[in-house]
Design a protein around this motif. Sequence first.
Motif, PDB file in Angstrom:
ATOM      1  N   TYR A 129       0.853  -1.179   0.000  1.00 56.88           N
ATOM      2  CA  TYR A 129       0.000   0.000   0.000  1.00 56.88           C
ATOM      3  C   TYR A 129       0.893   1.234   0.000  1.00 56.88           C
ATOM      4  O   TYR A 129       1.835   1.335   0.785  1.00 56.88           O
ATOM      5  N   GLY A 130       0.590   2.182  -0.885  1.00 56.38           N
ATOM      6  CA  GLY A 130       1.465   3.328  -1.069  1.00 56.38           C
ATOM      7  C   GLY A 130       2.314   3.128  -2.304  1.00 56.38           C
ATOM      8  O   GLY A 130       2.106   2.206  -3.102  1.00 56.38           O
ATOM      9  N   ILE A 131       3.324   3.981  -2.472  1.00 56.60           N
ATOM     10  CA  ILE A 131       4.157   3.915  -3.674  1.00 56.60           C
ATOM     11  C   ILE A 131       5.513   3.283  -3.418  1.00 56.60           C
ATOM     12  O   ILE A 131       6.240   2.980  -4.354  1.00 56.60           O
ATOM     13  N   GLY A 132       5.875   3.089  -2.149  1.00 55.31           N
ATOM     14  CA  GLY A 132       7.168   2.492  -1.834  1.00 55.31           C
ATOM     15  C   GLY A 132       7.264   1.062  -2.334  1.00 55.31           C
ATOM     16  O   GLY A 132       6.428   0.224  -1.991  1.00 55.31           O
ATOM     17  N   ARG A 136       7.408   1.653 -11.204  1.00 59.92           N
ATOM     18  CA  ARG A 136       6.932   2.937 -11.722  1.00 59.92           C
ATOM     19  C   ARG A 136       5.864   2.783 -12.792  1.00 59.92           C
ATOM     20  O   ARG A 136       4.953   3.608 -12.896  1.00 59.92           O
ATOM     21  N   ASP A 137       5.954   1.709 -13.599  1.00 60.44           N
ATOM     22  CA  ASP A 137       4.953   1.562 -14.649  1.00 60.44           C
ATOM     23  C   ASP A 137       3.565   1.314 -14.064  1.00 60.44           C
ATOM     24  O   ASP A 137       2.559   1.741 -14.636  1.00 60.44           O
ATOM     25  N   LEU A 138       3.504   0.636 -12.909  1.00 62.96           N
ATOM     26  CA  LEU A 138       2.209   0.420 -12.268  1.00 62.96           C
ATOM     27  C   LEU A 138       1.671   1.717 -11.673  1.00 62.96           C
ATOM     28  O   LEU A 138       0.465   1.969 -11.688  1.00 62.96           O
ATOM     29  N   ILE A 139       2.569   2.553 -11.147  1.00 62.34           N
ATOM     30  CA  ILE A 139       2.139   3.854 -10.620  1.00 62.34           C
ATOM     31  C   ILE A 139       1.616   4.725 -11.761  1.00 62.34           C
ATOM     32  O   ILE A 139       0.559   5.358 -11.641  1.00 62.34           O
ATOM     33  N   ARG A 140       2.338   4.722 -12.882  1.00 59.63           N
ATOM     34  CA  ARG A 140       1.882   5.529 -14.025  1.00 59.63           C
ATOM     35  C   ARG A 140       0.520   5.052 -14.533  1.00 59.63           C
ATOM     36  O   ARG A 140      -0.308   5.860 -14.970  1.00 59.63           O
ATOM     37  N   ALA A 141       0.284   3.746 -14.471  1.00 60.22           N
ATOM     38  CA  ALA A 141      -0.993   3.187 -14.922  1.00 60.22           C
ATOM     39  C   ALA A 141      -2.093   3.321 -13.868  1.00 60.22           C
ATOM     40  O   ALA A 141      -3.259   3.039 -14.146  1.00 60.22           O
ATOM     41  N   GLY A 142      -1.721   3.751 -12.669  1.00 66.26           N
ATOM     42  CA  GLY A 142      -2.700   3.890 -11.604  1.00 66.26           C
ATOM     43  C   GLY A 142      -3.085   2.575 -10.958  1.00 66.26           C
ATOM     44  O   GLY A 142      -4.064   2.507 -10.221  1.00 66.26           O
ATOM     45  N   LEU A 143      -2.309   1.528 -11.185  1.00 69.38           N
ATOM     46  CA  LEU A 143      -2.639   0.207 -10.641  1.00 69.38           C
ATOM     47  C   LEU A 143      -1.884  -0.031  -9.337  1.00 69.38           C
ATOM     48  O   LEU A 143      -1.101  -0.976  -9.197  1.00 69.38           O
ATOM     49  N   HIS A 144      -2.130   0.842  -8.389  1.00 74.26           N
ATOM     50  CA  HIS A 144      -1.480   0.731  -7.088  1.00 74.26           C
ATOM     51  C   HIS A 144      -2.446   1.276  -6.036  1.00 74.26           C
ATOM     52  O   HIS A 144      -3.547   1.719  -6.365  1.00 74.26           O
ATOM     53  N   ALA A 145      -2.052   1.221  -4.791  1.00 76.77           N
ATOM     54  CA  ALA A 145      -2.874   1.752  -3.706  1.00 76.77           C
ATOM     55  C   ALA A 145      -2.361   3.134  -3.345  1.00 76.77           C
ATOM     56  O   ALA A 145      -1.365   3.268  -2.623  1.00 76.77           O
ATOM     57  N   PRO A 150       0.348  13.615   3.235  1.00 75.39           N
ATOM     58  CA  PRO A 150       1.031  12.428   3.769  1.00 75.39           C
ATOM     59  C   PRO A 150       0.176  11.173   3.603  1.00 75.39           C
ATOM     60  O   PRO A 150      -1.054  11.277   3.503  1.00 75.39           O
ATOM     61  N   PRO A 151       0.818   9.994   3.574  1.00 76.72           N
ATOM     62  CA  PRO A 151       0.070   8.754   3.328  1.00 76.72           C
ATOM     63  C   PRO A 151      -0.987   8.506   4.396  1.00 76.72           C
ATOM     64  O   PRO A 151      -0.691   8.513   5.590  1.00 76.72           O
ATOM     65  N   ALA A 152      -2.220   8.287   3.949  1.00 77.08           N
ATOM     66  CA  ALA A 152      -3.326   8.016   4.868  1.00 77.08           C
ATOM     67  C   ALA A 152      -4.017   6.730   4.427  1.00 77.08           C
ATOM     68  O   ALA A 152      -4.626   6.679   3.363  1.00 77.08           O
ATOM     69  N   LEU A 153      -3.928   5.715   5.244  1.00 75.56           N
ATOM     70  CA  LEU A 153      -4.558   4.435   4.919  1.00 75.56           C
ATOM     71  C   LEU A 153      -6.064   4.575   4.792  1.00 75.56           C
ATOM     72  O   LEU A 153      -6.702   3.899   3.984  1.00 75.56           O
ATOM     73  N   ALA A 154      -6.646   5.459   5.599  1.00 78.80           N
ATOM     74  CA  ALA A 154      -8.100   5.624   5.571  1.00 78.80           C
ATOM     75  C   ALA A 154      -8.585   6.184   4.246  1.00 78.80           C
ATOM     76  O   ALA A 154      -9.752   6.020   3.894  1.00 78.80           O
ATOM     77  N   GLY A 155      -7.729   6.847   3.510  1.00 76.89           N
ATOM     78  CA  GLY A 155      -8.121   7.398   2.215  1.00 76.89           C
ATOM     79  C   GLY A 155      -7.567   6.609   1.052  1.00 76.89           C
ATOM     80  O   GLY A 155      -7.488   7.130  -0.065  1.00 76.89           O
ATOM     81  N   ALA A 156      -7.180   5.363   1.284  1.00 78.78           N
ATOM     82  CA  ALA A 156      -6.550   4.551   0.234  1.00 78.78           C
ATOM     83  C   ALA A 156      -7.437   4.465  -1.000  1.00 78.78           C
ATOM     84  O   ALA A 156      -8.631   4.195  -0.903  1.00 78.78           O
ATOM     85  N   ARG A 157      -6.837   4.713  -2.150  1.00 79.43           N
ATOM     86  CA  ARG A 157      -7.534   4.592  -3.432  1.00 79.43           C
ATOM     87  C   ARG A 157      -6.935   3.373  -4.140  1.00 79.43           C
ATOM     88  O   ARG A 157      -5.809   3.402  -4.621  1.00 79.43           O
ATOM     89  N   LEU A 158      -7.691   2.303  -4.164  1.00 81.16           N
ATOM     90  CA  LEU A 158      -7.192   1.022  -4.672  1.00 81.16           C
ATOM     91  C   LEU A 158      -7.404   0.966  -6.178  1.00 81.16           C
ATOM     92  O   LEU A 158      -8.394   0.424  -6.682  1.00 81.16           O
TER      93      LEU A 158
END
Length: 527
Positions: A129-132, A136-145, A150-158
């Motif tokens: 969860y997050g970008i760590g 990078r290709d998955l982040i660019r495609a939006g296929l990540h959490a 700052p990182p907030a688990l409660a607002g996670a966009r899956l």
Amino acid sequence: MRLMPTILAALLACPAIASTDAVAGASLARAPSAAADGFVDRINAAFARVPSERRSDLVILPVLAEMDAPPAILQQRAGRAALILTSSPVWPAASEWAAGDAQQAALDALRRVTEETNPRRAMVFALPYGIGGVPRDLIRAGLHAELGDPPALAGARLGYMPKITDLRLLVSIETTRLADQGRPRDAIDLNLSLAAFGRQFADRAFGVEVLWAYSTMAAAFERIRDVAYVDGKAGRDLTADDLTEVVGGLDLDRGLFRPDRLVVPEGDRVAALQMIDRVFGLDGRPDLSVFPTTLAEMAASGRPLRLFAEAGRWSQAAGPHADADATREAVNGVFADWMTRWNTDPFDRLQRSVPAYRQLDQDRFALVQQIVPDLSILIDARRGLRTELNGTRVALALQALTLATGGRASSLAIVRPRYIDSLGDDPFNPDRAAGNTPELRYFVPERDTVGNQRHRMNVVPVGGGGANFSTVLTRDDFVLYSVGPNESDDRAVNVSDSSESRIGDYLIWPPITSLTREFLALTNASE
């Protein structure tokens, strides 16, 4: 595919399931500064231990990124895709989409990541969860959490949820294609792969992911029965050995699908604890400089027009809200209650009491109810999943005996041990006195019915949707069912396909999907 109504509503309402494009833009904008914290690290710890060669996310997500979007006419029928007839006007577009190169590559990837069925060696959907640590290709495609900055688990966009939901739709269409091509065993194996992928998701951190996993596994098991039923009616390709082999892979005590390996997800609890740390001041009271704005942004869920109203609501909520310690205690208390119920006999008096979550004071614990969904539904869904799993095993064993001998089993006991090692139990049957383990109910119409009458059954397809209808079964069929959520044997007069419906019994065989499709064909209706 089959979805239980409350689960479907929870999935559609959950802000965690974001559109891929929206998430992609957010993640690229925030990627340089977003960093994890101890709460995020706690959630990611289990996934960090998974070696890259066992990570199914690294195999399947890049392929899903290349999938074509389903045709709009198919998306409108996504919840009923298994009912689409090959004669339907929808079918040409659906079939063409499923046959496309990108979609076939996705199906190949699904098969590849679910080949290993030993739970010690099976692949894991270990995307953090997050970008760590996310490519990078998955982040660019939006296929990540996406957790924000700052990182907030409660607002996670899956961001991967829409794509894996498209994959589930694809499996449904491909199942129909394979069966229509005279390849029912391939269709069954594909659904076993989908169930195994669902099992990987059952170990994810958030309730919305686990709900998706349970409903996906249940739908896959029911579709396996559907394929076997339709093929048996046509007297075509499946053999007794085929079905016995499938039953052997659905072991209740060993293997991938053991129900006792399913646990309550922890992500929503950790998300709430993280938020408490952020929006309460040193005095333990809500910090008015961050409490209203932070929770308003989360409640608005990316819808700017709602932000002003939410900010006002949360400003008012700060006054009567409990302090930080009491709020932490409430979060931990509701999860402790769920875990106790999870490990308690379904027929224990505790399960009849009101869960701690539903007893929370809405004014004092507004933050808890905003962040933590009611995970009581997981307890019901797990019970339904156990029914689907065991029901599929027993139904296929009964059908295997029929294919081998040409006759119907005189009782469930006849299929042991040749076609099945254990008959399991009916998870909804309360008859447990003196260590009794009640089996699923079974009979053959005309042979076992009063006066040798045909059996009329009223079908209420809660999970698959659609209108109620009535059907008549003869000695050419057998009936296998659970007593269902009302815990009463209604002799399969009224039947449904949901772990929530208290209408009659929970039908296993004939599969409700099959019966509904037959009804549509007879009435010249189409999906």
